[in-house]
Design an enzyme around this catalytic site. Structure first.
Site, PDB file in Angstrom:
ATOM      1  N   GLY A 188      -4.049 -14.043  12.117  1.00  0.00           N
ATOM      2  CA  GLY A 188      -5.066 -13.526  11.212  1.00  0.00           C
ATOM      3  C   GLY A 188      -6.201 -14.508  11.049  1.00  0.00           C
ATOM      4  O   GLY A 188      -7.164 -14.518  11.836  1.00  0.00           O
ATOM      5  N   TYR A 191       0.832  -1.200   0.000  1.00  0.00           N
ATOM      6  CA  TYR A 191       0.000   0.000   0.000  1.00  0.00           C
ATOM      7  C   TYR A 191       0.879   1.266   0.000  1.00  0.00           C
ATOM      8  O   TYR A 191       2.079   1.187  -0.223  1.00  0.00           O
ATOM      9  CB  TYR A 191      -1.018  -0.053   1.151  1.00  0.00           C
ATOM     10  CG  TYR A 191      -1.956  -1.225   0.961  1.00  0.00           C
ATOM     11  CD1 TYR A 191      -2.789  -1.282  -0.153  1.00  0.00           C
ATOM     12  CD2 TYR A 191      -1.951  -2.315   1.823  1.00  0.00           C
ATOM     13  CE1 TYR A 191      -3.608  -2.388  -0.385  1.00  0.00           C
ATOM     14  CE2 TYR A 191      -2.769  -3.420   1.597  1.00  0.00           C
ATOM     15  CZ  TYR A 191      -3.594  -3.443   0.487  1.00  0.00           C
ATOM     16  OH  TYR A 191      -4.392  -4.534   0.249  1.00  0.00           O
TER      17      TYR A 191
HETATM   18  C1  LIG Z   1      -9.558 -11.637   5.119  1.00  0.00           C
HETATM   19  C2  LIG Z   1      -8.231 -10.973   5.329  1.00  0.00           C
HETATM   20  C3  LIG Z   1      -8.151  -9.587   5.357  1.00  0.00           C
HETATM   21  C4  LIG Z   1      -6.933  -8.949   5.615  1.00  0.00           C
HETATM   22  N1  LIG Z   1      -6.892  -7.579   5.720  1.00  0.00           N
HETATM   23  C5  LIG Z   1      -5.767  -6.965   6.152  1.00  0.00           C
HETATM   24  C6  LIG Z   1      -5.768  -5.583   6.478  1.00  0.00           C
HETATM   25  O1  LIG Z   1      -6.788  -4.878   6.424  1.00  0.00           O
HETATM   26  N2  LIG Z   1      -4.589  -5.055   6.896  1.00  0.00           N
HETATM   27  C7  LIG Z   1      -3.437  -5.788   6.986  1.00  0.00           C
HETATM   28  O2  LIG Z   1      -2.392  -5.246   7.362  1.00  0.00           O
HETATM   29  N3  LIG Z   1      -3.430  -7.098   6.704  1.00  0.00           N
HETATM   30  C8  LIG Z   1      -4.566  -7.706   6.308  1.00  0.00           C
HETATM   31  N4  LIG Z   1      -4.563  -9.071   6.102  1.00  0.00           N
HETATM   32  C9  LIG Z   1      -3.359  -9.846   6.381  1.00  0.00           C
HETATM   33  C10 LIG Z   1      -3.401 -10.418   7.811  1.00  0.00           C
HETATM   34  O3  LIG Z   1      -3.267  -9.374   8.774  1.00  0.00           O
HETATM   35  C11 LIG Z   1      -2.256 -11.431   8.024  1.00  0.00           C
HETATM   36  O4  LIG Z   1      -1.045 -10.779   7.752  1.00  0.00           O
HETATM   37  C12 LIG Z   1      -2.397 -12.657   7.136  1.00  0.00           C
HETATM   38  O5  LIG Z   1      -3.695 -13.212   7.225  1.00  0.00           O
HETATM   39  C13 LIG Z   1      -1.364 -13.738   7.536  1.00  0.00           C
HETATM   40  O6  LIG Z   1      -1.564 -14.130   8.875  1.00  0.00           O
HETATM   41  P1  LIG Z   1      -2.262 -15.534   9.245  1.00  0.00           P
HETATM   42  O7  LIG Z   1      -1.388 -16.599   8.598  1.00  0.00           O
HETATM   43  O8  LIG Z   1      -2.243 -15.616  10.735  1.00  0.00           O
HETATM   44  O9  LIG Z   1      -3.628 -15.515   8.644  1.00  0.00           O
HETATM   45  C14 LIG Z   1      -5.759  -9.720   5.804  1.00  0.00           C
HETATM   46  C15 LIG Z   1      -5.850 -11.115   5.733  1.00  0.00           C
HETATM   47  C16 LIG Z   1      -7.056 -11.739   5.515  1.00  0.00           C
HETATM   48  C17 LIG Z   1      -7.130 -13.244   5.498  1.00  0.00           C
END
Ligand SMILES: Cc1cc2nc3c(=O)[nH]c(=O)nc-3n(C[C@H](O)[C@H](O)[C@H](O)COP(=O)(O)O)c2cc1C
Length: 370
Positions: free
Chosen positions: A323, A183
């Site tokens: 996440g 971003y």
């Molecule tokens: C549905 C969804 C929406 C996300 N939206 C954002 C966001 O708004 N801002 C951000 O920094 N990361 C966003 N991410 C990334 C998550 O914060 C995280 O980095 C990613 O899911 C990996 O972590 P995890 O393996 O625990 O899911 C999003 C991820 C998912 C799955």
């Protein structure tokens, strides 16, 4: 697993007591499908309150201005209605003994003219990320953005400052600057998306400048101890980002300079995909940056209960952000405590309006206690 889990130990986050080190990662859920793009009662408040046992909640990315948006139905933090909506959410989360930061977001070129009355989105340089934007009419190809003028940059920094002020008024415990995931800030950091010839381009220091000017501006309206920020150094081939030989040196510079501040935390992501064959990429982010950063280090991406406990035990991070596990396990902390298996998430409802896949996941661990 023994009861002595590192994830479940308390942590003092620059004055804010966290009962555990399990953080809810910021996640866009696109439920603000109302004309004001505000969080609404019966939806956002329930979603976040269900997850209040997290050591810390970081909200979904929330646009700092109308210009900052790039995804449909994401909430903002620039209007009175949005501040009121967030106030309602925060009151409920605090009543449930939770702690909550808001993620402040500007997508830059990861947007579409449909969001801007036909005008071009803005970025460091006029380079199309060749990605897709999630518009009200579905996914559309991104376009070549407009290169930001000095005035555009000044206004954007001001928008972050106003958003931070609004966040304090809305009762958040702190803010996270979204300087990650391809971003706006990331578009300035990266040499393939920033070809500017002015003071915001060229050298590593210049490409990082907008971030530090933003932190300095935000510090005027809230304590720096409540400011966190997010970086994803080895992001490659996603969200229009391509690493080059200066990418990691740029993040090294930024992270070392963050030591001049007394921030709430630095939130880092391990690579989102396999970068072992990507030239210039670093495969182990926490290991590289733990020795470089003196403050609180939060790590994310792909962690589970076991690897989360280990990364803290080995001293490579203080906090772990989860996440997707948080989407389908509102009681993630209790599940870790009781060693209850996690429920799977439904990707079909990540970004759809309404309650389904949002506030209808069961808190199994809590039910068993009742
Ligand atoms: C549905 C969804 C929406 C996300 N939206 C954002 C966001 O708004 N801002 C951000 O920094 N990361 C966003 N991410 C990334 C998550 O914060 C995280 O980095 C990613 O899911 C990996 O972590 P995890 O393996 O625990 O899911 C999003 C991820 C998912 C799955």
């Amino acid at each position: 697993m023994s009861k002595e889990q590192h994830l479940l130990k308390s942590y003092n986050l620059n004055g804010l007591e966290l009962p555990n080190r399990v953080v809810m990662a910021p996640m866009t859920r696109s439920r603000a499908n109302n004309p004001e793009n505000k969080p609404t009662e019966g939806l956002h408040d329930i979603y976040y309150t269900q997850r209040a046992s997290a050591g810390l909640i970081i909200t979904e990315g929330s646009q700092v201005s109308k210009e900052a948006v790039g995804y449909v139905n994401t909430p903002g933090i620039y209007s009175k209605e949005q501040v009121e909506g967030w106030k309602m959410v925060n009151n409920k989360v605090h009543e449930a003994n939770g702690r909550i930061f808001i993620q402040l977001w500007h997508v830059g070129r990861m947007s579409h003219p449909d969001f801007h009355n036909g005008e071009l989105p803005m970025s460091a340089s006029a380079i199309n990320p060749e990605a897709q934007s999630f518009t009200p009419e579905g996914f559309k190809d991104t376009v070549t953005p407009k290169e930001m003028t000095g005035e555009d940059i000044k206004r954007t920094i001001q928008d972050f400052k106003n958003a931070a002020k609004n966040a304090m008024e809305a009762g958040f415990d702190g803010i996270e600057i979204h300087s990650s995931n391809g971003y706006l800030f990331h578009q300035f950091f990266n040499g393939t998306s920033n070809k500017r010839k002015d003071e915001y381009g060229g050298s590593i220091e210049n490409r990082a400048k907008i971030l530090f000017e933003t932190i300095d501006a935000i510090k005027e309206v809230m304590p720096e101890q409540k400011i966190g920020l997010r970086l994803n150094p080895s992001l490659n081939g996603i969200f229009g980002m391509t690493m080059d030989e200066e990418t990691i040196p740029t993040f090294d510079y930024i992270i070392k300079k963050l030591n001049d501040y007394d921030l709430a935390y630095l939130h880092l992501s391990e690579p989102f995909n396999d970068v072992s064959d990507v030239p210039h990429a670093v495969t182990e982010i926490a290991k590289r940056y733990r020795p470089m950063y003196n403050g609180t280090l939060m790590i994310n991406a792909g962690f589970d209960q076991e690897s989360g406990n280990i990364v803290i035990e080995e001293g490579n991070a203080d906090l772990v952000a989860f996440g997707k596990p948080y989407i389908s396990n509102p009681d993630l902390v209790e599940r870790f405590a009781e060693n209850i298996p996690l429920s799977g998430w439904d990707t079909d409802t990540f970004y759809t309006p309404g309650e389904k896949g949002y506030i209808d996941y069961e808190a199994k661990a809590r039910k068993q206690e009742a």
